[in-house]
Write a protein that holds these residues in place. Structure first.
Motif, PDB file in Angstrom:
ATOM      1  N   PRO A  87       0.816  -1.225   0.000  1.00  0.00           N
ATOM      2  CA  PRO A  87       0.000   0.000   0.000  1.00  0.00           C
ATOM      3  C   PRO A  87       0.845   1.269   0.000  1.00  0.00           C
ATOM      4  O   PRO A  87       1.960   1.311   0.530  1.00  0.00           O
ATOM      5  CB  PRO A  87      -0.814  -0.114   1.291  1.00  0.00           C
TER       6      PRO A  87
ATOM      7  N   ASN B 220      -8.590  -0.853   4.917  1.00  0.00           N
ATOM      8  CA  ASN B 220      -8.422   0.543   5.312  1.00  0.00           C
ATOM      9  C   ASN B 220      -9.215   0.836   6.592  1.00  0.00           C
ATOM     10  O   ASN B 220     -10.368   0.415   6.719  1.00  0.00           O
ATOM     11  CB  ASN B 220      -8.893   1.482   4.193  1.00  0.00           C
TER      12      ASN B 220
ATOM     13  N   SER C  93      -6.430  -3.075  -0.288  1.00  0.00           N
ATOM     14  CA  SER C  93      -6.003  -3.020   1.110  1.00  0.00           C
ATOM     15  C   SER C  93      -7.193  -2.929   2.053  1.00  0.00           C
ATOM     16  O   SER C  93      -8.299  -2.520   1.672  1.00  0.00           O
ATOM     17  CB  SER C  93      -5.082  -1.817   1.329  1.00  0.00           C
TER      18      SER C  93
ATOM     19  N   THR D  92      -5.435   6.018  -1.227  1.00  0.00           N
ATOM     20  CA  THR D  92      -4.587   4.831  -1.115  1.00  0.00           C
ATOM     21  C   THR D  92      -4.404   4.174  -2.481  1.00  0.00           C
ATOM     22  O   THR D  92      -5.286   4.257  -3.349  1.00  0.00           O
ATOM     23  CB  THR D  92      -5.198   3.807  -0.147  1.00  0.00           C
TER      24      THR D  92
ATOM     25  N   ALA E 150      -3.591   1.644   5.890  1.00  0.00           N
ATOM     26  CA  ALA E 150      -3.875   0.736   4.774  1.00  0.00           C
ATOM     27  C   ALA E 150      -2.980  -0.485   4.909  1.00  0.00           C
ATOM     28  O   ALA E 150      -1.763  -0.354   5.098  1.00  0.00           O
ATOM     29  CB  ALA E 150      -3.654   1.430   3.432  1.00  0.00           C
TER      30      ALA E 150
END
Length: 475
Positions: free
Chosen positions: A274, A305, A303, A297, A354
């Motif tokens: 990330p 988050n 990812s 991101t 992330a």
């Protein structure tokens, strides 16, 4: 008188010849004259013959056959040529062969490339169930092929079984739409960023298809760091040092002029840890307001988050609302944290986090308090003791009033107390500068003394004029 025996035999033979000739050729017998005088006399015979019939050489030689009544029968022959046929696979086709004067002969169909006899007369010889034969009861023989396949293409012969076989050839061209083999082509791939990627597309058809590559979103294909194209031709696509911008769906398109054109979609995924981008790291908000913190991101796989404050994860409640929106690109997302009814305890540091299988990262945002009441302009800076800077500030602030000040000096009596006041101020200022006592002393760099002495009277004149203007101003 007795006749000798030998003479009697000779006479008998002559009599027999005359009788035979009289029966078969009466005309010729009339020309035979025999004279017999006495035994042993000489025999005299005279003969004449009819001329032989004349022969001709312009009569052509006949090669046909004759029937039992000696009638001449012509040999069979082809009337029209066999037309070439082009058909797509799966269709049914028909080849025709027209023969005249077939007689007792037979017509056969053969596949030249396969060296196989298909039909004879009205009988099917081959075991291929898709082949049949028909006759129009006149002189045309039809070869039928149902659901033609690629292996059916080639030369087909129509043959008559004469002594020297007569043949005629037609061509069947089978076109096959393109197809892509999934087992021999690439499937979806996942690679790490900066790795090399090789995609394969195995297509077949008749004629041989042309294979082209395109991206599903019509963006460019980065073959390498120096070559980017919108379309790539070939059965293989090689890309070196692939990056996240190369992530997406790639289309392998096969075409050969025979509809339909076919394609295969191959997804290329690029994994990387990330990354965060924070548009505002300092955010101000007044008490009682609603404020939103933002983070962008980039990560693949997507990812996880979330937001934290002082190492504690922030959960959804009436105060906080966290949301994540996916961007157009598959590896981008946008995080937001909304804080309602901001209180004093809400100010401080927040983190957006992330995390994916490739790594983890976070970003810091500071929320601080601001006032909603209007603010006035800041006070002017205190005056400096530097005479040059002070002169520039004064002249710049009151340059428009210098003419009015000078006019007021002219209106007053030149022998009045104001003139004496100017002399006293001038003397006192000179004393303070020369004595080195309480007043500040300006040190000038060497080599610039003459210039300072030139500017000093003028500066003091302006200063004295300003002071007098303030003293003489009416209360």
């Amino acid at each position: 008188m007795a006749v000798p025996r030998a003479a009697a035999v000779a006479l008998l033979a002559v009599a027999v010849v005359v009788v035979v000739l009289a029966e078969t050729q009466p005309a010729a017998a009339q020309h035979i004259v025999q004279e017999i005088d006495d035994p042993g006399a000489k025999r005299k015979t005279t003969t004449t013959t009819t001329p032989a019939p004349e022969t001709t050489t312009d009569v052509p030689e006949y090669t046909g056959t004759t029937d039992k009544d000696d009638k001449k029968v012509p040999d069979p022959s082809f009337v029209d040529e066999i037309e070439n046929v082009t058909a797509p696979a799966g269709r049914s086709i028909k080849l025709s062969c027209t023969v005249k004067d077939l007689g007792a002969y037979r017509v056969a169909w053969m596949h030249f490339e396969q060296s196989a006899i298909l039909t004879v007369h009205t009988h099917v010889i081959t075991r291929n169930p898709r082949i049949s034969v028909s006759h129009d009861n006149l002189r045309t023989w039809f070869l039928h092929i149902r659901d033609v396949q690629k292996e059916d293409r080639g030369r087909y012969m129509c043959q008559i079984n004469t002594a020297n076989a007569k043949t005629q050839i037609g061509y069947l061209h089978v076109v096959v739409p393109p197809s892509i083999s999934d087992t021999q082509s690439s499937s979806d791939v996942i690679v790490r960023e900066n790795a090399n990627v090789s995609l394969a597309c195995a297509a077949s058809g008749s004629p041989d298809p042309v294979v082209k590559w395109k991206r599903d979103d019509n963006s460019t294909i980065n073959v390498n760091k120096t070559l980017a194209v919108t379309e790539w031709e070939g059965t293989r696509l090689e890309m070196s040092r692939i990056s996240r911008v190369d992530m997406g769906d790639y289309l392998c398109i096969a075409s050969n002029g025979v509809p339909p054109t076919v394609s295969k979609r191959i997804r290329v995924s690029v994994d990387f840890p990330p990354m965060l981008q924070i548009p505002h790291q300092l955010v101000g908000a007044p008490l009682g307001s609603t404020v939103t913190l933002e983070c962008s991101t980039e990560a693949h796989p997507i990812s996880l988050n979330y937001w934290t404050r002082e190492k504690d994860m922030i959960h959804e409640n009436s105060k906080f609302h966290a949301d994540t929106q996916r961007a157009e690109l598959p590896y981008k997302s946008h995080m937001t944290l909304t804080i309602r009814n901001v209180e004093q305890a809400d100010y401080g540091t927040y983190k957006c986090v992330a995390k994916n299988p490739r790594g983890e990262t976070d970003g810091v945002i500071r929320l601080y308090r601001v006032s909603t009441t209007p603010t006035t302009s800041p006070p002017p800076p205190p005056p400096t003791t530097d005479p040059i800077v002070e002169t520039r500030d004064e002249s710049s602030s009151s340059s428009s009033n210098n003419n009015n000040v000078l006019d007021s000096f002219r209106e007053r009596d030149k022998g009045s107390k104001y003139l004496s006041s100017l002399n006293e101020i001038n003397k006192s200022e000179h004393k303070s500068l020369d004595a080195g006592g309480k007043g500040p002393r300006q040190e000038w760099p060497p080599g610039r003394t003459s210039g300072c002495r030139t500017l000093l009277p003028f500066a003091w004149t302006l200063l004295i004029a300003a002071v007098l203007a303030r003293v003489t101003a009416p209360l």
